[in-house]
Scaffold this motif. Structure first.
Motif, PDB file in Angstrom:
ATOM      1  N   GLY A 262       0.796  -1.218   0.000  1.00  0.00           N
ATOM      2  CA  GLY A 262       0.000   0.000   0.000  1.00  0.00           C
ATOM      3  C   GLY A 262       0.826   1.264   0.000  1.00  0.00           C
ATOM      4  O   GLY A 262       0.285   2.362   0.033  1.00  0.00           O
ATOM      5  N   GLY A 263       2.158   1.122  -0.017  1.00  0.00           N
ATOM      6  CA  GLY A 263       3.008   2.304  -0.064  1.00  0.00           C
ATOM      7  C   GLY A 263       3.776   2.495   1.224  1.00  0.00           C
ATOM      8  O   GLY A 263       3.921   1.579   2.043  1.00  0.00           O
ATOM      9  N   SER A 264       4.259   3.701   1.427  1.00  0.00           N
ATOM     10  CA  SER A 264       5.010   4.042   2.625  1.00  0.00           C
ATOM     11  C   SER A 264       4.115   3.943   3.857  1.00  0.00           C
ATOM     12  O   SER A 264       3.024   4.516   3.881  1.00  0.00           O
ATOM     13  N   PRO A 265       4.545   3.212   4.900  1.00  0.00           N
ATOM     14  CA  PRO A 265       3.712   3.123   6.107  1.00  0.00           C
ATOM     15  C   PRO A 265       3.385   4.477   6.724  1.00  0.00           C
ATOM     16  O   PRO A 265       2.264   4.678   7.206  1.00  0.00           O
ATOM     17  N   VAL A 266       4.336   5.404   6.706  1.00  0.00           N
ATOM     18  CA  VAL A 266       4.056   6.723   7.289  1.00  0.00           C
ATOM     19  C   VAL A 266       3.010   7.460   6.455  1.00  0.00           C
ATOM     20  O   VAL A 266       2.101   8.105   6.994  1.00  0.00           O
ATOM     21  N   ASP A 267       3.126   7.361   5.120  1.00  0.00           N
ATOM     22  CA  ASP A 267       2.100   7.972   4.266  1.00  0.00           C
ATOM     23  C   ASP A 267       0.735   7.332   4.521  1.00  0.00           C
ATOM     24  O   ASP A 267      -0.292   8.027   4.585  1.00  0.00           O
ATOM     25  N   TYR A 269      -0.224   5.976   7.255  1.00  0.00           N
ATOM     26  CA  TYR A 269      -0.650   6.449   8.576  1.00  0.00           C
ATOM     27  C   TYR A 269      -1.280   7.838   8.461  1.00  0.00           C
ATOM     28  O   TYR A 269      -2.353   8.102   9.028  1.00  0.00           O
ATOM     29  N   GLU A 270      -0.629   8.720   7.703  1.00  0.00           N
ATOM     30  CA  GLU A 270      -1.163  10.069   7.529  1.00  0.00           C
ATOM     31  C   GLU A 270      -2.500  10.055   6.799  1.00  0.00           C
ATOM     32  O   GLU A 270      -3.375  10.894   7.060  1.00  0.00           O
ATOM     33  N   ASN A 271      -2.674   9.102   5.893  1.00  0.00           N
ATOM     34  CA  ASN A 271      -3.910   9.020   5.108  1.00  0.00           C
ATOM     35  C   ASN A 271      -5.012   8.260   5.834  1.00  0.00           C
ATOM     36  O   ASN A 271      -6.097   8.056   5.278  1.00  0.00           O
ATOM     37  N   GLN A 273      -4.950   5.075   6.732  1.00  0.00           N
ATOM     38  CA  GLN A 273      -5.019   3.651   6.392  1.00  0.00           C
ATOM     39  C   GLN A 273      -4.418   2.761   7.474  1.00  0.00           C
ATOM     40  O   GLN A 273      -4.726   1.583   7.533  1.00  0.00           O
ATOM     41  N   LEU A 274      -3.535   3.318   8.305  1.00  0.00           N
ATOM     42  CA  LEU A 274      -2.910   2.578   9.392  1.00  0.00           C
ATOM     43  C   LEU A 274      -3.132   3.304  10.707  1.00  0.00           C
ATOM     44  O   LEU A 274      -3.159   4.538  10.751  1.00  0.00           O
ATOM     45  N   ASP A 275      -3.259   2.521  11.779  1.00  0.00           N
ATOM     46  CA  ASP A 275      -3.421   3.101  13.112  1.00  0.00           C
ATOM     47  C   ASP A 275      -2.110   3.105  13.889  1.00  0.00           C
ATOM     48  O   ASP A 275      -1.955   3.860  14.850  1.00  0.00           O
ATOM     49  N   ILE A 276      -1.194   2.243  13.494  1.00  0.00           N
ATOM     50  CA  ILE A 276       0.144   2.177  14.074  1.00  0.00           C
ATOM     51  C   ILE A 276       1.110   1.994  12.914  1.00  0.00           C
ATOM     52  O   ILE A 276       0.844   1.202  12.010  1.00  0.00           O
ATOM     53  N   ALA A 277       2.223   2.712  12.926  1.00  0.00           N
ATOM     54  CA  ALA A 277       3.171   2.599  11.812  1.00  0.00           C
ATOM     55  C   ALA A 277       4.601   2.737  12.317  1.00  0.00           C
ATOM     56  O   ALA A 277       4.914   3.652  13.081  1.00  0.00           O
ATOM     57  N   TYR A 278       5.443   1.837  11.847  1.00  0.00           N
ATOM     58  CA  TYR A 278       6.879   1.915  12.119  1.00  0.00           C
ATOM     59  C   TYR A 278       7.484   2.943  11.178  1.00  0.00           C
ATOM     60  O   TYR A 278       7.147   2.993   9.992  1.00  0.00           O
ATOM     61  N   VAL A 279       8.377   3.777  11.691  1.00  0.00           N
ATOM     62  CA  VAL A 279       8.964   4.865  10.918  1.00  0.00           C
ATOM     63  C   VAL A 279      10.320   4.437  10.372  1.00  0.00           C
ATOM     64  O   VAL A 279      11.205   4.034  11.130  1.00  0.00           O
ATOM     65  N   GLY A 280      10.503   4.538   9.051  1.00  0.00           N
ATOM     66  CA  GLY A 280      11.777   4.224   8.428  1.00  0.00           C
ATOM     67  C   GLY A 280      12.684   5.440   8.363  1.00  0.00           C
ATOM     68  O   GLY A 280      12.308   6.558   8.731  1.00  0.00           O
ATOM     69  N   LEU A 281      13.903   5.212   7.884  1.00  0.00           N
ATOM     70  CA  LEU A 281      14.908   6.276   7.865  1.00  0.00           C
ATOM     71  C   LEU A 281      14.472   7.502   7.079  1.00  0.00           C
ATOM     72  O   LEU A 281      14.782   8.629   7.458  1.00  0.00           O
ATOM     73  N   TYR A 520      11.050   3.608  16.183  1.00  0.00           N
ATOM     74  CA  TYR A 520      10.299   4.861  16.138  1.00  0.00           C
ATOM     75  C   TYR A 520       8.931   4.517  15.584  1.00  0.00           C
ATOM     76  O   TYR A 520       8.807   4.073  14.437  1.00  0.00           O
ATOM     77  N   VAL A 521       7.902   4.723  16.397  1.00  0.00           N
ATOM     78  CA  VAL A 521       6.575   4.222  16.063  1.00  0.00           C
ATOM     79  C   VAL A 521       5.536   5.318  16.234  1.00  0.00           C
ATOM     80  O   VAL A 521       5.534   6.050  17.227  1.00  0.00           O
ATOM     81  N   LEU A 522       4.649   5.420  15.255  1.00  0.00           N
ATOM     82  CA  LEU A 522       3.516   6.341  15.320  1.00  0.00           C
ATOM     83  C   LEU A 522       2.281   5.565  15.760  1.00  0.00           C
ATOM     84  O   LEU A 522       1.988   4.493  15.234  1.00  0.00           O
ATOM     85  N   VAL A 523       1.564   6.107  16.741  1.00  0.00           N
ATOM     86  CA  VAL A 523       0.350   5.471  17.252  1.00  0.00           C
ATOM     87  C   VAL A 523      -0.752   6.522  17.327  1.00  0.00           C
ATOM     88  O   VAL A 523      -0.573   7.585  17.935  1.00  0.00           O
ATOM     89  N   LYS A 524      -1.874   6.242  16.708  1.00  0.00           N
ATOM     90  CA  LYS A 524      -2.988   7.192  16.730  1.00  0.00           C
ATOM     91  C   LYS A 524      -3.495   7.411  18.158  1.00  0.00           C
ATOM     92  O   LYS A 524      -3.535   6.476  18.966  1.00  0.00           O
TER      93      LYS A 524
END
Length: 547
Positions: A262-267, A269-271, A273-281, A520-524
Motif C-alpha cells: 500500500g506504499g510508505s507506512p508513514v504515508d 498512517y497520515e492518510n 489507512q494505518l493506526d500504528i506505523a513503524y517509521v523508516g529512515l 520509532y513508532v507512530l500510534v494514533k
C-alpha cells in the motif's frame, strides 16, 4: 529468534517497547513504557485506561514464512502465531512468565520435574476441550524427525528424551507424561532457571491433532487456542478476529488487519489507512520535528535485539581469527548508528543488548581501528586483501539496492581494509533455509529476544552443539562456561558466567555485533491500552480503539 529490520519498511511484529525484567522466574528486571493518548506516563505511574469494546485496528505487516507453531524461527511469523495459538505459559506485558493454558504448576524438590495443571475451561477455537494428551502430542510432533522443526532442539532440548526423539532414537519423549486430562508432567535433564521461559516459545504451543492431520494446508484454517482466530490470509493481508472460545478476557477489538502493501507506512498512517506505523529512515527527521503534528504521535522504544555480521569460522578466509578481527576493526559502528541509522540504533560492543540481564557495561569490544585492522590482515596467512578469496556478503532482501547500512559496511571494508565485498540478496524464507543449512560464509542478520535471559543469546547462538550456531564457532572454554551457567541456581553467579563467555566470544570474533535497535513508532491517539514489549508476546487482546 531470528529477526530482520528492513530500514524504510515496517517490522511486521511491531514490538515497540524495551523491557528488562525485575523479579521474574528468570530473575531479571525491566523497563516498561505504556502508550496512552500518544504520551508516556509520568513518574506517578501509568494512567488508568478505559477500555472501549469494538473497532478495527490496521497495521502494516509482512507475510509469514509459516503459521505452524512448531516451525517458527522468525519474528515475522511469530507475530501472528502468538495471537492464534498458546501454550502452558506466556509472557505478560512486563515479560514475566505467567500462567496461560496451565493455571498453575508445581516443581519437584530437585528442580527437574514440572507438573502443570490445565485450566478446566480451556478449549480450541471450535469448542473442543484441550487436554494434557493434546500437549504431549504437540510437543512430540515438534520433536519428530519427520517434521524437522528448526527450533525444537533449541527450545525443547532440555526435556528428557526430546533429543532422542529429534535424532530418531525414540518414538516419544520420555520426559513428558500425561497424568490425567488436566495434568501434564515434564521432566528436564537438570534444574534450569530459564526452562519455564523457554516454554513461552511457540514450539511448546498446543495444536489440535485432528486439525493438523486434516491436510498439508491445515494452517490456512488453524484451530488454535489463542485470543484471536485467523479470518483471512492472502497475498494482500492477514485478518484476525476474536476467538469466542478463548478462556480469558477476550479481545476488545472486532478485527485486526495486517496490510502487506500500500506504499510508505508513514504515508498510509497520515492518510488514515494505518493506526500504528513503524517509521523508516526516510521519515525519521520529519516525525521528530516538533512543528510536525506526527511528532505528537511518536514513541521511541529501545529493543532487546542485536544486528550483526556473522562469519563461518570453518571457511576461508574466516577460518583465520586475524581476518575476522580485521573485519571487525575496520567497521565504524558508531558511525553506522549515529550517521547512517540517524540514531535509530545504538552501537554494539557485545552481543547482549542494553536492558538484558547480564548486559556488561564494562565489556571491551573490538574497537574501530583501521590501522590495527590492516596490521591484523597482514599478520594473517593471507597477508593482504589481494590474496583473500572473493568475499560474498549474503543478506535477506529482494530490492534493487542493498540497505544503506550494508552499503556503508561494504564501503568501510573497502576503504579501511582494501577488501571488495560482493552483496547477494535472497527472499527471507530462502535466507532462513540457507542459514539453517550453514550455506553462508559471511552474512548479515539479527536476533530478537524470545525471553529476557542471556541464555537466549549466548547459549543458543554460540554453544558449539547448538542448531542456531550458524557460524560453526567452537571454543571449549565457552562451552564449559555455558554448561555451568545452565545449572547455576545463583542469579548473580549465573550472569557472571554469561558475561565471561560473551567476552571470550567477542574476542574470538565469529560475529561482528553492529547495533541494538530503537523503534520509532507512530500510534494514533484513539488507540488505547497498547503496551508493547521487546520480546514476542500476545499483545493485541489488550488494545482497543475509541474513534
Amino acid at each position: 529468534m531470528k529477526g530482520r529490520r528492513r530500514l524504510g519498511a515496517v517490522l511486521a511484529i511491531l514490538l515497540l517497547v524495551l523491557l528488562a525484567l525485575i523479579g521474574t522466574t528468570c530473575g531479571v528486571g525491566a523497563w516498561l513504557f505504556s502508550r496512552y493518548n500518544g504520551r508516556l506516563p509520568g513518574s506517578n505511574g501509568t494512567p488508568e485506561i478505559t477500555v472501549h469494546h469494538g473497532g478495527e485496528l490496521h497495521l502494516f505487516g509482512q507475510p509469514p514464512v509459516t503459521l505452524d507453531p512448531a516451525l517458527v524461527e522468525d519474528s515475522y511469523s511469530a507475530a501472528y502465531v502468538v495471537e492464534i495459538f498458546s501454550g502452558l505459559v506466556t509472557l505478560d506485558r512486563n515479560l514475566n512468565v505467567v500462567p496461560d493454558l496451565a493455571e498453575r504448576w508445581d516443581v519437584s524438590p530437585d528442580g527437574r520435574t514440572y507438573t502443570f495443571y490445565l485450566r478446566p475451561n480451556t478449549t480450541f477455537q471450535d469448542g473442543k476441550p484441550v487436554t494434557a494428551a493434546d500437549f504431549k502430542y504437540s510437543l512430540e510432533r515438534a520433536c519428530s524427525p519427520a517434521l524437522a522443526s528448526p527450533a525444537a532442539r533449541s527450545y525443547l532440548g532440555d526435556i528428557v528424551g526430546a533429543i532422542d526423539m529429534i535424532e530418531g532414537r525414540a518414538s516419544s519423549i520420555s520426559g513428558v507424561r500425561v497424568l490425567d486430562d488436566h495434568r501434564l508432567s515434564i521432566t528436564i535433564d537438570a534444574p534450569k532457571a530459564y526452562f519455564l521461559a523457554k516454554l513461552t516459545y511457540s514450539t511448546a504451543f498446543v495444536v489440535d491433532r485432528t486439525n493438523v492431520e486434516s491436510g498439508a494446508n491445515w494452517t490456512e484454517h488453524p484451530n488454535g487456542t489463542g485470543p484471536f482466530r485467523l479470518s483471512q490470509h492472502n497475498d494482500q493481508q492477514i485478518v484476525l478476529e476474536p476467538n469466542t472460545h478463548y478462556y480469558g478476557t477476550g479481545p476488545s477489538l472486532d478485527r485486526v488487519t495486517f496490510l502487506f502493501s500500500g506504499g510508505s507506512p508513514v504515508d498510509m498512517y497520515e492518510n488514515g489507512q494505518l493506526d500504528i506505523a513503524y517509521v523508516g529512515l526516510d521519515d525519521i527527521d520529519r516525525v521528530q520535528d516538533p512543528t510536525n503534528m506526527l511528532s505528537h504521535d511518536l514513541t521511541v522504544a529501545p529493543q532487546l535485539d542485536v544486528q550483526y555480521l556473522a562469519m563461518n569460522v570453518n571457511e576461508p578466509p574466516f577460518d583465520d581469527i586475524k581476518v575476522r578481527r580485521a573485519f571487525a576493526e575496520a567497521i565504524d559502528r558508531e558511525k553506522l548508528a549515529k550517521v547512517v541509522l540517524k540514531d535509530t540504533g545504538v552501537a554494539a560492543t557485545g552481543i547482549l543488548p542494553p536492558g538484558m540481564p547480564g548486559y556488561n557495561t564494562a565489556l571491551q569490544g573490538l574497537p574501530f581501528d583501521p590501522e590495527q585492522a590492516r596490521k591484523l590482515l597482514q599478520e594473517s596467512r593471507y597477508k593482504d586483501a589481494a590474496h583473500l578469496p572473493q568475499v560474498v556478503l549474503d543478506i535477506a532482501g529482494e530490492s534493487d539496492a542493498a540497505p544503506p547500512t550494508i552499503e556503508a559496511i561494504v564501503a568501510m571494508l573497502h576503504d579501511n581494509l582494501g577488501v571488495n565485498v560482493r552483496v547477494e540478496q535472497m527472499p527471507w524464507d530462502q535466507f532462513l533455509t540457507a542459514l539453517d543449512q550453514r550455506q553462508f560464509t559471511l552474512f548479515s542478520s539479527g536476533w530478537i529476544a524470545d525471553y529476557p535471559d542471556p541464555q537466549d543469546f549466548i547459549d543458543i547462538l554460540f554453544d558449539s552443539q547448538s542448531h542456531d550456531n550458524q557460524t560453526g564457532y567452537r571454543n571449549p572454554q565457552v562451552d564449559q562456561l555455558l554448561q555451568q551457567a545452565r545449572v547455576e541456581q545463583n542469579r548473580d553467579a549465573r550472569l557472571r558466567l554469561y558475561q565471561q563467555a560473551e567476552a571470550m566470544i567477542v574476542q574470538d570474533a565469529p560475529w561482528i555485533p553492529l547495533w541494538h535497535s530503537r523503534d520509532y513508532v507512530l500510534v494514533k491517539p484513539y488507540v488505547k491500552g497498547a503496551v508493547f514489549s521487546a520480546a514476542v508476546r500476545p499483545w493485541l487482546k489488550d488494545v482497543s480503539v475509541d474513534r
